[in-house]
Design a protein around this motif. Structure first.
Motif, PDB file in Angstrom:
ATOM      1  N   GLY A 252       3.244 -13.265  15.910  1.00  0.00           N
ATOM      2  CA  GLY A 252       2.358 -12.231  16.166  1.00  0.00           C
ATOM      3  C   GLY A 252       1.623 -11.598  14.950  1.00  0.00           C
ATOM      4  N   THR A 253       1.897 -12.243  13.864  1.00  0.00           N
ATOM      5  CA  THR A 253       1.175 -11.939  12.638  1.00  0.00           C
ATOM      6  C   THR A 253      -0.110 -12.300  12.605  1.00  0.00           C
ATOM      7  OG1 THR A 253       1.632 -14.131  11.504  1.00  0.00           O
ATOM      8  CG2 THR A 253       3.379 -12.445  10.954  1.00  0.00           C
ATOM      9  N   SER A 254      -0.793 -13.160  12.961  1.00  0.00           N
ATOM     10  CA  SER A 254      -2.163 -13.312  12.875  1.00  0.00           C
ATOM     11  C   SER A 254      -2.788 -12.383  14.010  1.00  0.00           C
ATOM     12  CB  SER A 254      -2.382 -14.919  13.358  1.00  0.00           C
ATOM     13  OG  SER A 254      -1.998 -15.867  12.581  1.00  0.00           O
TER      14      SER A 254
ATOM     15  N   ARG B 129     -13.364  -1.493   1.378  1.00  0.00           N
ATOM     16  CA  ARG B 129     -13.100  -0.475   2.365  1.00  0.00           C
ATOM     17  C   ARG B 129     -11.727   0.212   2.243  1.00  0.00           C
ATOM     18  NH1 ARG B 129     -14.423  -4.069   7.775  1.00  0.00           N
ATOM     19  NH2 ARG B 129     -16.434  -4.870   7.195  1.00  0.00           N
ATOM     20  N   LYS B 130     -11.503   1.182   2.907  1.00  0.00           N
ATOM     21  CA  LYS B 130     -10.330   1.838   2.623  1.00  0.00           C
ATOM     22  C   LYS B 130      -8.943   1.320   2.416  1.00  0.00           C
ATOM     23  CE  LYS B 130     -11.951   6.087   5.281  1.00  0.00           C
ATOM     24  NZ  LYS B 130     -11.696   7.087   6.275  1.00  0.00           N
ATOM     25  N   ARG B 131      -8.835   0.284   3.098  1.00  0.00           N
ATOM     26  CA  ARG B 131      -7.408  -0.298   2.913  1.00  0.00           C
ATOM     27  C   ARG B 131      -7.332  -1.714   3.105  1.00  0.00           C
ATOM     28  NH1 ARG B 131      -3.349   3.682   3.817  1.00  0.00           N
ATOM     29  NH2 ARG B 131      -1.564   2.192   3.411  1.00  0.00           N
ATOM     30  N   TRP B 132      -6.604  -2.512   2.207  1.00  0.00           N
ATOM     31  CA  TRP B 132      -6.310  -3.803   2.716  1.00  0.00           C
ATOM     32  C   TRP B 132      -5.335  -4.251   3.736  1.00  0.00           C
ATOM     33  CZ3 TRP B 132      -9.248  -8.066   1.478  1.00  0.00           C
ATOM     34  CH2 TRP B 132     -10.273  -8.042   0.528  1.00  0.00           C
ATOM     35  N   VAL B 133      -5.410  -5.086   4.581  1.00  0.00           N
ATOM     36  CA  VAL B 133      -4.407  -5.519   5.332  1.00  0.00           C
ATOM     37  C   VAL B 133      -4.306  -7.121   5.163  1.00  0.00           C
ATOM     38  CG1 VAL B 133      -3.415  -5.915   7.605  1.00  0.00           C
ATOM     39  CG2 VAL B 133      -4.631  -3.663   6.965  1.00  0.00           C
ATOM     40  N   LEU B 134      -2.925  -7.798   4.923  1.00  0.00           N
ATOM     41  CA  LEU B 134      -2.987  -9.033   4.364  1.00  0.00           C
ATOM     42  C   LEU B 134      -1.720  -9.623   5.211  1.00  0.00           C
ATOM     43  CD1 LEU B 134      -3.183  -7.631   0.729  1.00  0.00           C
ATOM     44  CD2 LEU B 134      -4.806  -9.211   1.758  1.00  0.00           C
ATOM     45  N   LYS B 135      -1.659 -10.964   5.087  1.00  0.00           N
ATOM     46  CA  LYS B 135      -0.626 -11.316   5.846  1.00  0.00           C
ATOM     47  C   LYS B 135      -0.271 -13.027   5.614  1.00  0.00           C
ATOM     48  CE  LYS B 135      -1.163 -14.431   9.459  1.00  0.00           C
ATOM     49  NZ  LYS B 135      -0.191 -15.805  10.086  1.00  0.00           N
ATOM     50  N   VAL B 136       0.943 -13.341   5.405  1.00  0.00           N
ATOM     51  CA  VAL B 136       1.452 -14.768   5.376  1.00  0.00           C
ATOM     52  C   VAL B 136       2.773 -14.734   5.233  1.00  0.00           C
ATOM     53  CG1 VAL B 136       1.540 -15.264   2.932  1.00  0.00           C
ATOM     54  CG2 VAL B 136       0.679 -16.990   4.648  1.00  0.00           C
ATOM     55  N   GLN B 137       3.260 -15.681   6.107  1.00  0.00           N
ATOM     56  CA  GLN B 137       4.711 -15.435   6.196  1.00  0.00           C
ATOM     57  C   GLN B 137       5.553 -16.043   5.027  1.00  0.00           C
ATOM     58  OE1 GLN B 137       2.756 -17.304   8.197  1.00  0.00           O
ATOM     59  NE2 GLN B 137       3.197 -16.059  10.102  1.00  0.00           N
ATOM     60  N   GLU B 138       4.940 -16.524   4.123  1.00  0.00           N
ATOM     61  CA  GLU B 138       5.720 -17.078   2.809  1.00  0.00           C
ATOM     62  C   GLU B 138       6.060 -15.828   1.990  1.00  0.00           C
ATOM     63  OE1 GLU B 138       2.130 -19.297   0.261  1.00  0.00           O
ATOM     64  OE2 GLU B 138       2.132 -19.125   2.241  1.00  0.00           O
ATOM     65  N   HIS B 139       5.317 -14.513   2.068  1.00  0.00           N
ATOM     66  CA  HIS B 139       5.707 -13.408   1.102  1.00  0.00           C
ATOM     67  C   HIS B 139       7.191 -13.196   1.283  1.00  0.00           C
ATOM     68  CE1 HIS B 139       1.608 -12.837   0.259  1.00  0.00           C
ATOM     69  NE2 HIS B 139       1.465 -12.218   1.533  1.00  0.00           N
ATOM     70  N   ALA B 140       7.926 -13.552   2.287  1.00  0.00           N
ATOM     71  CA  ALA B 140       9.530 -13.252   2.548  1.00  0.00           C
ATOM     72  C   ALA B 140      10.028 -14.046   1.374  1.00  0.00           C
ATOM     73  CB  ALA B 140       9.793 -13.816   3.959  1.00  0.00           C
ATOM     74  N   TYR B 141       9.565 -14.933   0.911  1.00  0.00           N
ATOM     75  CA  TYR B 141      10.493 -15.694  -0.184  1.00  0.00           C
ATOM     76  C   TYR B 141      10.502 -15.010  -1.526  1.00  0.00           C
ATOM     77  CZ  TYR B 141      10.181 -20.065   2.771  1.00  0.00           C
ATOM     78  OH  TYR B 141      10.269 -20.820   3.695  1.00  0.00           O
ATOM     79  N   HIS B 142       9.283 -13.951  -1.885  1.00  0.00           N
ATOM     80  CA  HIS B 142       9.156 -13.524  -3.037  1.00  0.00           C
ATOM     81  C   HIS B 142       8.718 -12.390  -3.055  1.00  0.00           C
ATOM     82  CE1 HIS B 142       9.562 -17.698  -4.997  1.00  0.00           C
ATOM     83  NE2 HIS B 142       8.907 -18.110  -4.245  1.00  0.00           N
ATOM     84  N   LEU B 143       9.440 -11.356  -2.491  1.00  0.00           N
ATOM     85  CA  LEU B 143       9.086  -9.843  -2.411  1.00  0.00           C
ATOM     86  C   LEU B 143       9.229  -9.343  -3.634  1.00  0.00           C
ATOM     87  CD1 LEU B 143      10.641  -9.201   0.955  1.00  0.00           C
ATOM     88  CD2 LEU B 143       8.327  -9.024   0.339  1.00  0.00           C
TER      89      LEU B 143
END
Length: 380
Positions: A91-93, A214-228
Motif C-alpha cells: 500500500g505504499t504507492s 508546497r507545505k510538505r514533502w511526502v516520499l516513499k520507497v521500500q529501500e529506506h528500511a535498509y539505511h535509516l
C-alpha cells in the motif's frame, strides 16, 4: 556483446563535477563489477543496463549544473518530510498517491524525475511538455512483455515517483538489483554507508522545490528500511509511516512484478531462484529497520494495516496527517476521495500471481518472516 566501460570512463563522459563523481564512484564501480559477473542478461539487456547507468549519471549531472548556475537552490529548506516505508506491495504507492493528491503536499512526479532540467516551475507545471513526452514514452515502451507492469505498478507523468529513481543517480539505491539482478551490487548496497545517496536525495528535493514548493514533502520507497541511520543523518526531522501486509501475499506479488520487469532483459527467468532471491532480499531490509526502531524508540513510527488503507483511505490519510502534524482540510478530504474514485483496483487489468509459481510455500515465507510477523502481527 557490448564492452563494459569502467566507472572512470563513464564518469568522465558524463561531465559530472569532481566532488559528485567521487561520491558516485564506489557504487558505480560495484554495479559494473556485478554486471561483469551477470551471465543471464541478453544482448539487449546488457545495452539496457548501460543505458540506464548513463541516464543516471546524466540526470545527476543536470541537477548539479543547474545548482551551480542557481546557487540559491542550495538554500531551499526541506521541513519535516514524510517517508513511507515498508515491504513492497503493502500500500505504499497508494498512500503516496492519496497524499500527493492534496494540493498542500509535494511529491516528486515521474516526469520531473526523469527529465529534471531545467527545474520545474509552478507557472508551467501543469503544461510542461516534458510530462507529455514521458507519457508518450510509456505508451510506446510499456507494451508486449512489459504491459503487465502497468497492472501492478502505476506509471505515468503525473504519478508520484519513488525515491529510488533519485537514489540511483548516486548509485546508492536498489533499482539496479530490481531491474537487472546484479547480486554483487546488492551485497555492496546492503552493507554500504549511503549518506552520500541521501545527500543527493536532498539535492533532488531542493531542485524540484526551488520554483514549485508546497507545505510538505511526502516520499516513499521500500529501500529506506535498509539505511535509516543514513536517512536521519540528512533528514533529522523526518517522519516515518509504515503500512503492513501479510508477507505471504507480498512475496507472491513482488515476485511476479520483478519477473515481468526483468523479462525484457534476460534470456530466461528461473522463477524458483527469483522467489528465493526476493524472499531474503526484502527480509534483509526489515531486519535492519526493526533493529533501528528498537534502538530508537524516541522516533515514533505510524504503523497501519494495508487492509485499513483500502477499506477507508480517508481515515488512513487522516491518521497519517495527525501523526505528521499536517492539517487535514476539507480540500484534503475531497482530493483523497476523488483520487480513490478515479483509480479503482485493477484499473489497467488484474495483476495475477501465485506463490507456488516461484517455488515458495506459505510455511517458508512465514518461517523467514517470523520476526516480522511477531513484531507487527496486529497490523497484518
Amino acid at each position: 556483446m557490448a564492452a563494459i566501460p569502467t566507472a572512470s570512463q563513464m564518469l568522465a563522459s558524463s561531465g559530472m563535477p569532481a566532488e559528485l563523481a567521487a561520491g558516485t564512484l564506489p557504487g558505480l564501480t560495484a554495479a559494473l563489477a556485478a554486471l561483469e559477473q551477470e551471465k543471464g542478461l541478453s544482448k539487449d539487456g546488457l545495452a539496457r543496463v548501460l543505458a540506464q547507468f548513463e541516464d543516471n549519471l546524466q540526470r545527476l549531472t543536470a541537477i548539479a549544473t543547474d545548482r551551480t548556475a542557481h546557487p540559491e537552490i542550495c538554500d531551499v529548506k526541506i521541513d519535516r518530510p514524510v517517508f513511507i516505508l515498508g515491504l513492497p506491495r503493502c500500500g505504499t504507492s497508494i498512500l503516496h498517491a492519496l497524499m500527493g493528491a492534496d494540493p498542500q503536499v509535494r511529491t516528486p512526479l515521474q516526469w520531473e524525475v526523469a527529465a529534471p532540467s531545467p527545474p520545474p516551475d509552478v507557472a508551467t507545471f501543469d503544461s510542461d511538455p516534458r510530462a507529455a513526452g514521458f507519457d508518450d514514452y510509456v505508451a510506446e515502451n510499456f507494451v508486449g512483455a512489459w504491459e503487465d507492469v502497468l497492472k501492478a505498478h502505476p506509471i505515468g507523468a503525473r504519478i508520484p515517483q519513488e525515491c529510488g529513481m533519485m537514489l540511483e543517480t548516486a548509485f546508492q539505491g536498489i533499482n539496479p538489483t530490481m531491474l537487472f539482478r546484479l547480486a554483487g551490487y546488492y551485497k555492496w548496497y546492503r552493507d554500504a554507508d549511503t549518506r552520500f545517496g541521501y545527500q543527493i536525495h536532498k539535492m533532488w528535493l531542493q531542485h524540484l522545490a526551488w520554483k514549485n514548493s508546497r507545505k510538505r514533502w511526502v516520499l516513499k520507497v521500500q529501500e529506506h528500511a535498509y539505511h535509516l541511520p543514513e536517512l536521519f543523518s540528512v533528514y533529522p526531522d523526518a517522519i516515518l509511516v509504515q503500512p503492513h501486509r501479510d508477507p505471504v501475499t507480498v512475496m507472491a506479488s513482488i515476485s511476479r512484478l520483478i519477473e515481468v520487469i526483468r523479462s525484457v532483459s534476460f534470456t530466461e527467468i528461473d522463477r524458483a531462484a527469483l522467489g528465493r532471491e526476493l524472499l531474503h532480499l526484502w527480509h534483509d531490509g526489515q531486519v535492519r529497520s526493526m533493529a533501528w526502531r528498537k534502538d530508537n524508540p524516541h522516533v515514533k513510527v505510524h504503523d497501519l494495516r494495508f487492509k485499513d488503507i483500502v477499506s477507508d483511505p480517508v481515515a488512513a490519510v487522516r491518521g497519517i496527517y495527525a501523526h505528521a502534524k499536517i492539517e487535514f482540510t476539507e480540500e484534503t478530504k475531497l482530493a483523497v476521495q476523488r483520487w480513490w474514485e478515479d483509480n479503482p483496483a485493477n484499473k489497467h487489468g488484474q495483476h495475477k500471481y501465485e506463490l507456488a509459481d516461484y517455488g515458495l510455500t506459505r510455511k517458508q515465507v512465514e518461517t523467514v518472516y517470523a520476526d516480522y510477523i511477531d513484531a507487527y502481527g496486529e497490523y497484518l
